[in-house]
Enzyme design. Sequence first.
Site, PDB file in Angstrom:
ATOM      1  N   LYS A   1      -0.496 -32.351  30.706  1.00 50.76           N
ATOM      2  CA  LYS A   1      -1.756 -32.493  29.957  1.00 50.76           C
ATOM      3  C   LYS A   1      -2.124 -33.961  29.753  1.00 50.76           C
ATOM      4  CE  LYS A   1      -0.494 -30.312  26.171  1.00 50.76           C
ATOM      5  NZ  LYS A   1       0.915 -29.948  26.478  1.00 50.76           N
TER       6      LYS A   1
ATOM      7  N   ARG B   1      -2.927 -26.837  18.430  1.00 49.21           N
ATOM      8  CA  ARG B   1      -1.586 -26.341  18.731  1.00 49.21           C
ATOM      9  C   ARG B   1      -1.267 -25.087  17.936  1.00 49.21           C
ATOM     10  NH1 ARG B   1       0.740 -31.422  20.571  1.00 49.21           N
ATOM     11  NH2 ARG B   1       2.776 -31.151  21.526  1.00 49.21           N
TER      12      ARG B   1
ATOM     13  N   ARG C   1      11.002 -37.798  31.965  1.00 51.14           N
ATOM     14  CA  ARG C   1       9.771 -38.497  31.552  1.00 51.14           C
ATOM     15  C   ARG C   1      10.105 -39.767  30.770  1.00 51.14           C
ATOM     16  NH1 ARG C   1       5.198 -35.240  28.325  1.00 51.14           N
ATOM     17  NH2 ARG C   1       6.642 -35.203  26.583  1.00 51.14           N
TER      18      ARG C   1
ATOM     19  N   ARG D   1      11.350 -40.478  25.514  1.00 54.26           N
ATOM     20  CA  ARG D   1      10.895 -40.135  24.170  1.00 54.26           C
ATOM     21  C   ARG D   1      12.040 -39.454  23.430  1.00 54.26           C
ATOM     22  NH1 ARG D   1       5.091 -37.130  24.567  1.00 54.26           N
ATOM     23  NH2 ARG D   1       6.128 -35.857  23.005  1.00 54.26           N
TER      24      ARG D   1
ATOM     25  N   ARG E   1      10.969 -27.644  21.095  1.00 58.38           N
ATOM     26  CA  ARG E   1       9.522 -27.786  21.327  1.00 58.38           C
ATOM     27  C   ARG E   1       8.987 -26.614  22.148  1.00 58.38           C
ATOM     28  NH1 ARG E   1       9.173 -33.157  24.128  1.00 58.38           N
ATOM     29  NH2 ARG E   1       6.924 -32.919  24.078  1.00 58.38           N
TER      30      ARG E   1
HETATM   31  P1  AMP Z   1       2.771 -34.536  22.225  1.00 53.09           P
HETATM   32  O1  AMP Z   1       2.726 -35.981  22.558  1.00 53.09           O
HETATM   33  O2  AMP Z   1       1.433 -33.849  22.366  1.00 53.09           O
HETATM   34  O3  AMP Z   1       3.870 -33.796  22.951  1.00 53.09           O
HETATM   35  O4  AMP Z   1       3.134 -34.435  20.659  1.00 53.09           O
HETATM   36  C1  AMP Z   1       4.369 -34.927  20.160  1.00 53.09           C
HETATM   37  C2  AMP Z   1       4.645 -34.357  18.779  1.00 53.09           C
HETATM   38  O5  AMP Z   1       3.596 -34.743  17.877  1.00 53.09           O
HETATM   39  C3  AMP Z   1       4.682 -32.842  18.697  1.00 53.09           C
HETATM   40  O6  AMP Z   1       5.927 -32.299  19.080  1.00 53.09           O
HETATM   41  C4  AMP Z   1       4.387 -32.640  17.220  1.00 53.09           C
HETATM   42  O7  AMP Z   1       5.506 -32.934  16.412  1.00 53.09           O
HETATM   43  C5  AMP Z   1       3.333 -33.712  16.945  1.00 53.09           C
HETATM   44  N1  AMP Z   1       1.950 -33.197  17.203  1.00 53.09           N
HETATM   45  C6  AMP Z   1       1.078 -33.639  18.152  1.00 53.09           C
HETATM   46  N2  AMP Z   1      -0.069 -32.942  18.106  1.00 53.09           N
HETATM   47  C7  AMP Z   1       0.077 -32.034  17.116  1.00 53.09           C
HETATM   48  C8  AMP Z   1      -0.751 -31.012  16.581  1.00 53.09           C
HETATM   49  N3  AMP Z   1      -1.976 -30.757  17.090  1.00 53.09           N
HETATM   50  N4  AMP Z   1      -0.253 -30.267  15.559  1.00 53.09           N
HETATM   51  C9  AMP Z   1       0.962 -30.497  15.036  1.00 53.09           C
HETATM   52  N5  AMP Z   1       1.801 -31.437  15.495  1.00 53.09           N
HETATM   53  C10 AMP Z   1       1.370 -32.212  16.533  1.00 53.09           C
END
Ligand code: AMP
Length: 219
Positions: free
Chosen positions: A15, A90, A127, A157, A168
Site C-alpha cells: 500500500k 483500519r 522491509r 521497523r 499485526r
Molecule cells: P502502517 O505504517 O500503516 O503499517 O502503521 C503502523 C502502525 O501505526 C500500525 O500498526 C498501528 O499501530 C498504527 N496505525 C496506523 N494507522 C492506523 C489507523 N488508521 N488506526 C489505528 N492505528 C494505526
Amino acid sequence: MALNLIMLGPPGAGKGTQAERFARENGIPKISTGDILREAFRAGTPLGLQAKAIMDRGELVSDDVMIGIVRERIDRADCIPGFILDGFPRTVAQAAALDAIMSGRDALTVVDIVVPEVELVRRLASRLICGSCGLNAEGNGAVSGTCQRCGGELKQRVDDSEGVVLERLKVYHRNTEPLIEYYRARPTFRSIDGTQPPDRVAAALAAAVRSVANQGSAA
Ligand code: AMP
C-alpha cells in the site's frame, strides 16, 4: 472531479509503495497514518510518544485519535484535487467516520490489494525504512544500507520483527479485513492482485481508478 482514494490490504501488501507512486504521478497528497504517527514520534510530541508503544506491539491507536488526525488532514487545501489514504481506515468505526467526513465531497474510490499471507510474512521480514526521514526502502534481502533521500541509516521497523508481524496480521484479520465487506457492494470498490511486480500493480491500480472514474462520467 476530485480523486479521493483509499487503499485496503494487509500489512506488507504494498500500500505504502503504491500510494507514494500514485500520489506523485497524479499530483495529489499521500496521507499515510503510519507515517504521521512515526513522524510525531521523531518530533517527540506526546501523541508520538504514546502511539509508539502501541505501534511497537502491533496494536491499533484509538479510533478517536486517528479520526481526528485524518479529519484535520483532509480539510487542508492540498486535498481539494483529491488524496490517497494509506493505512486508514483500519476499523469499521474509522470507515464510518470517514464516510461522514466525506459527505458533500466526491465519492471515495476503494482499492483492495490482495496478497496471500505467506508472501506478506516474507516481505515484512525484508522491509527497511530510514531511521531519520522515514523513507520506505525496498528490502531486497539487504539487512542494512543508506537512505537514498537523506543519507540516514536504513533499519528494520520495530513492528516488522517476527512476533509483532504475527500480531499485526491478527489485528488486520480481526479489525481491518471486515472493511472489505463494508465497501464491497459499492460501485466504486475494486480489488487488484498485489502479488505482481510493483510496476504491474501500479498499472492495475491506475486501471482500477480509471474504471471507477469512467463509470462515474457515464452515469
Ligand atoms: P502502517 O505504517 O500503516 O503499517 O502503521 C503502523 C502502525 O501505526 C500500525 O500498526 C498501528 O499501530 C498504527 N496505525 C496506523 N494507522 C492506523 C489507523 N488508521 N488506526 C489505528 N492505528 C494505526
